[in-house]
Every structure is written in structure tokens, then in C-alpha cells.
Scaffold this active site. Structure first.
Site, PDB file in Angstrom:
ATOM      1  N   LYS A  97      -2.661   4.290   3.490  1.00 31.95           N
ATOM      2  CA  LYS A  97      -2.569   4.994   2.209  1.00 31.95           C
ATOM      3  C   LYS A  97      -3.192   6.389   2.271  1.00 31.95           C
ATOM      4  O   LYS A  97      -2.878   7.244   1.438  1.00 31.95           O
ATOM      5  CB  LYS A  97      -3.206   4.148   1.115  1.00 31.95           C
ATOM      6  CG  LYS A  97      -2.388   2.882   0.897  1.00 31.95           C
ATOM      7  CD  LYS A  97      -2.799   2.067  -0.287  1.00 31.95           C
ATOM      8  CE  LYS A  97      -1.782   0.972  -0.571  1.00 31.95           C
ATOM      9  NZ  LYS A  97      -1.733  -0.057   0.492  1.00 31.95           N
TER      10      LYS A  97
HETATM   11  C1  PLP Z   1      -0.647  -0.945   0.697  1.00 32.58           C
HETATM   12  C2  PLP Z   1      -0.597  -1.627   2.026  1.00 32.58           C
HETATM   13  C3  PLP Z   1       0.595  -2.225   2.515  1.00 32.58           C
HETATM   14  C4  PLP Z   1       1.866  -2.271   1.704  1.00 32.58           C
HETATM   15  O1  PLP Z   1       2.507  -1.026   1.592  1.00 32.58           O
HETATM   16  P1  PLP Z   1       3.588  -0.780   0.428  1.00 32.58           P
HETATM   17  O2  PLP Z   1       3.912   0.658   0.487  1.00 32.58           O
HETATM   18  O3  PLP Z   1       2.901  -1.178  -0.845  1.00 32.58           O
HETATM   19  O4  PLP Z   1       4.757  -1.655   0.743  1.00 32.58           O
HETATM   20  C5  PLP Z   1       0.566  -2.801   3.778  1.00 32.58           C
HETATM   21  N1  PLP Z   1      -0.568  -2.821   4.514  1.00 32.58           N
HETATM   22  C6  PLP Z   1      -1.722  -2.261   4.079  1.00 32.58           C
HETATM   23  C7  PLP Z   1      -2.937  -2.333   4.929  1.00 32.58           C
HETATM   24  C8  PLP Z   1      -1.775  -1.633   2.830  1.00 32.58           C
HETATM   25  O5  PLP Z   1      -2.947  -1.097   2.393  1.00 32.58           O
END
Ligand code: PLP
Length: 494
Positions: free
Chosen positions: A112
Site C-alpha cells: 500500500k
Molecule cells: C491490501 C492488501 C492486499 C489486497 O490488495 P487489494 O488491492 O485490496 O486487492 C493484499 N496483501 C496485503 C499485504 C495487503 O495489505
């Protein structure tokens, strides 16, 4: 290119990308989309010969048409500097005969950061000439909260308030948030679960009397969750850059298609792959990997989206989700921009908890998207086999995707598994999967155990948390969240 955006549920009122980023979500509850997506392709020959920064400038410049070259350049330079511990930003490494795209080298060790180091910069540019202060309000189940805090801390004219569910995040995740420094941040634990705080945050956004009081003080509220186009667009970059790395390593020739395996929750990460494909990246298959909350696996297999099922808490908590918001954007594009149809599916989902797409749309979905799910037991098995077989340490989210990759027959293309978090964010579950003892140990003891067992080092930004002073100790009930936000605005923008 035409980068005006409008709601997935209404094609009439278009806004610039700056306005879309500031608003976050369209007024009718739809998500912002652009009809120009893919009309202008990204030049692959250019991409393979340049670094991450140059490709990020190209992608942002293409998708956010009203940002000037200078604005995009400054945002990219600031977002991906020494806050990432890899000069490549998202390095690609071997994973047996396949590849691992490491997206966790940012300040909070989760993918993120790629978007949340960028979003505050885009918002600051979009705010210029607006004059109002922006308070970002976020409910988190763990990863988004810290990434938003790290992204927005110290950013002029913005503040960030994060609510996390008390007792329902990992030790390390909690400490990442409660030790956050900065005069413009606020963090509060909520007595309740994530859904409670998420629901209350949505209510806060639509609270007209609160909005009126804040407006009188020159403040607006906005969101940093993954439905904001400012979070989606930066993620397109790493699909192109991964491809460039494969070409430079001699693993593919320019033009060969590549498959991507993506650990999926809210469908933002994998949707960025679809955007990359529309922009001309040779993508074979995008494989949506889910944990036991396998709504998306069922949807891709059957064409029916059905959230009427029990929510399961798993060892990959960032994928514990039953309503994948960004799927709405894919429905828009798969239906050739049929707002009416998107609106009807979304209202069925809200009212009945289920909708079905027609055979034509389902066929188009299956053309590009593969799917699969893994249980916690299977995921732990993959963490263990990846370590024992190739000394690659995977976090539980990445291991879900690797499980699906291992069981999918090879289609003759190179395959890239997206790695979304550092294993050290989930030290206890990873250590347990490797057969280490975790009973009675706190997060740092598990981190130490994982370092000893694997001979790898925890990222400094996680290990130094043990010495970081706790700054945020507020706890409140759901009914006190609105006043917490209001007080935070008064304090931050005084
Ligand atoms: C948020 C997250 C995901 C999922 O990603 P999306 O864009 O919501 O599909 C997968 N792995 C981790 C570690 C995350 O923080």
C-alpha cells in the site's frame, strides 16, 4: 488523452482527475472511471529502457491528464526516494522457475506504500488554489492505517485520522500506528470490529451538520482508501516496470505475454494490472488469488457475486473481505461503459447481497482473469515449502498467490507472483508455519525467532518499533468517532 472522470453509475457529470482525487468517491456512491482508458497506449519500447521513476511519470502523465509534467515529476521524485529501501522501488527476484515482484520495500513494509506515498502528493497538487484543509479519515483492519499515516504525516494542509479495531490487529501493526509521529496525525482504537468503524466512517462522510461545522473552519473530509483513483493509478506503474525488468534480464522478449498472480482483497492491486493491459502491456492472464473468503473465486468461476456467507478470519487479514469495492470499475469496463447495468448490479448487491452478470460479460471476464483460493493450512504449507525449497521467505498474503501459482498448469508464459507484504509484519504466523515455537511470545519475540530461524534480518522500520514511544492511547466507542474527528480537525488545523 481524455482523462475526464465520471461515476461508474452515471456517465454525465465529468470531473478532472484532480477533482476525482480530491473527492475520492463520486457523489452517487459510484467510483470514478475514465472512458479514455487505453485509447492512448504506453510505449513499451520506452518502458523497457527506463527506470521506475521514468515509467511512473509516463503512467501518471497518461492517466492523470490535468497534472502538468512538472507536477507529475515532483510527485514521483518525492514519493519514491530514500523512503524505499530499494533503488529499484519494486525489485523482481527469482522464485523457482517464476518471479517474485517485491512490492513491500516502502516505509510500512506493505504494497500500500506504493500508492499511499503518492496519494498525499497528488492531493496537495490538486488542492492548490482550493484553499481548504483536507482531513483524511480512514478505518483500517491493519495495513492501510499505517500506510496512510506514513504518507500523510507532515503534509501541509492535510491531516489524517485513523481508527483501528481494539485488540484485532497484530502487535506489530498496532505499534506501527500508535507510535506514529507528526503534528497532523490522530489515531484512535475503537471498541468494536473493523466493520463497525468502517460503517461509522461512511456515516461521518455523509453527516451534513458535521460537514457544515468543518466547512466553517475551512476543512473538508476525504478518504485514502483504495477506491480513490489517486491510489489506483500509481499501482499501474509496477506492472510495466516488472515487464521491463523481465526483458532486461532476458527472460522475455519485448511483446511476449506474461501472467500475474495477485493476492486480492479489495481488487485494487489486480485492477491496476487490468489497466496496464488496456494500456498495451502484453498480459496473458491476471490470476485473482483469494483466501477462504473466496467470493471472487466463485464470481469468476460462475458469474454470480454472492456475499451472503460467513466472514472468516484468516492469517492473511488484509484479504479478509466480502465486498471488493474496485470490482465495480471492472464491471463498468466489461460492460462497455453501461452505467445502468453497473447501477443495477450494485443495488442488487446492497439490497439482496447477490448479483449475476450475463454470459457475454462472464466470457469477457474469463478471457483475462483466472482465479483460485487457498486455505490457511495450504498457505502455511506454501510458506514452508518456499522456504525449504528455495530459501524464499513469503508473508501469508503472498503465499496465498504462490499456492494458486503452484497448482495452476503452466501455459508457457513467464509468471510473476506479486509479493504484497514483508513476512516480518506477520512474524508469528510465518514463524509458526516454519515450525517455530510461538506460544506465549509477543510480536518482537516472534520477529527475533524468525530472524534466527531464517538467517534474514527484519526490516529496520519494524524492528526499531520496540524502542519507539507510544504516542496515541485514545480508545473510543463507535458513537464518539465523529467528535474525535472534529477535535482532530480543530487541533491539526488550529
Ligand atoms: C491490501 C492488501 C492486499 C489486497 O490488495 P487489494 O488491492 O485490496 O486487492 C493484499 N496483501 C496485503 C499485504 C495487503 O495489505
Amino acid at each position: 488523452m481524455d482523462t475526464f472522470y465520471h461515476s461508474t453509475r452515471n456517465g454525465d457529470d465529468s470531473v478532472t482527475s484532480k477533482q476525482a482525487i480530491l473527492a475520492g468517491i463520486a457523489p452517487d456512491g459510484g467510483l470514478f472511471v475514465s472512458d479514455g482508458l487505453g485509447a492512448e497506449k504506453i510505449d513499451l519500447a520506452l518502458v523497457v529502457g527506463q527506470d521506475y521513476h521514468a515509467t511512473a511519470r509516463l503512467v501518471l502523465g497518461t492517466l492523470l491528464g490535468d497534472f502538468s509534467e512538472g507536477e507529475v515529476g515532483a510527485c514521483v521524485a518525492g514519493a519514491y526516494a530514500d523512503n524505499f529501501d530499494s533503488a529499484a522501488v519494486t525489485p523482481l527476484s527469482p522464485l523457482g522457475d517464476d518471479w517474485l515482484l517485491e512490492l513491500h520495500h516502502g516505509p510500512t513494509c506493505a504494497f500500500k506504500d506504493i500508492a499511499l506515498q503518492m496519494l498525499p502528493r497528488l492531493m496537495s497538487v490538486a488542492r492548490e488554489g482550493d484553499g481548504r484543509d483536507v482531513m483524511i479519515v480512514t478505518a483500517t483492519s491493519g495495513d492501510t492505517g499505517k500506510a496512510a499515516l506514513a504518507g500523510f504525516a507532515g503534509v501541509e494542509g492535510t491531516g489524517v485520522t485513523v481508527f483501528y479495531p481494539e485488540g484485532k490487529v497484530s502487535d506489530i501493526q498496532r505499534l506501527q500506528m500508535v507510535t506514529q509521529q507528526g503534528g497532523n496525525v490522530a489515531v484512535c482504537a475503537i471498541r468494536g470490529n473493523f466493520d463497525d468503524s468502517q460503517t461509522e466512517v461512511k456515516r461521518i462522510f455523509s453527516d451534513a451538520s458535521l460537514a457544515g461545522r468543518l466547512a466553517a473552519g475551512g476543512t473538508v473530509l476525504s478518504s485514502a482508501n483504495s477506491i480513490n483513483v489517486g491510489r489506483l493509478v500509481p499501482q499501474v506503474t509496477y506492472y510495466f516496470d516488472a515487464y521491463a525488468q523481465l526483458v532486461r534480464r532476458g527472460a522475455v522478449r519485448q511483446g511476449d505475454a506474461v501472467d500475474f498472480y495477485v493476492p486480492t482483497g479489495n481488487f485494487g492491486d489486480v485492477l491496476a494490472g487490468y489497466y496496464a493491459r488496456r494500456l498495451g502491456l502484453p498480459v496473458g492472464r491476471l490470476v485473482v488469488a483469494s483466501n477462504t473468503n473466496k467470493v471472487l473465486t466463485d464470481f469468476i468461476e460462475t458469474g454470480t457475486y454472492d456475499r451472503r456467507r460467513d466472514f472468516v478470519k484468516t492469517i492473511s487479514p488484509s484479504m479478509d473481505i466480502l465486498v471488493s469495492s474496485n470490482l465495480e470499475r471492472l464491471l463498468y469496463y466489461l460492460s462497455d461503459g453501461d452505467c445502468e447495468r453497473v447501477r443495477s448490479h450494485m443495488s442488487d448487491l446492497a439490497e439482496r447481497g447477490v448479483y449475476s452478470i450475463d454470459a457475454d460479460m462472464h466470457a469477457r471476464l474469463r478471457e483475462t482473469f483466472g482465479c483460485g483460493f487457498a486455505t490457511d493450512e495450504e498457505t502455511k504449507g506454501t510458506i514452508r515449502s518456499s522456504w525449504e525449497g528455495g530459501h524464499v521467505l513469503l508473508d501469508p498474503h503472498t503465499a496465498v498467490a504462490k499456492t494458486i501459482l503452484d497448482r495452476t498448469p503452466h501455459e508457457g508464459r513467464q509468471r510473476v507472483c506479486l509479493s504484497t507484504a514483508s513476512p516480518y509484519k506477520f512474524s508469528a504466523d510465518v514463524l509458526a508455519a516454519l515450525g517455530g515455537k510461538t506460544a506465549g511470545l509477543d510480536g518482537f519475540a516472534c520477529m527475533d525467532g524468525l530472524e534466527r530461524l531464517s538467517g534474514t534480518a527484519a526490516p529496520a522500520q519494524l524492528s526499531r518499533l520496540r524502542y519507539a514511544p507510544v504516542i496515541h492511547t485514545d480508545v473510543c466507542g463507535r458513537d464518539e468517532m465523529g467528535s474525535f474527528v472534529e477535535r482532530a480537525c480543530q487541533r491539526v488545523f488550529a
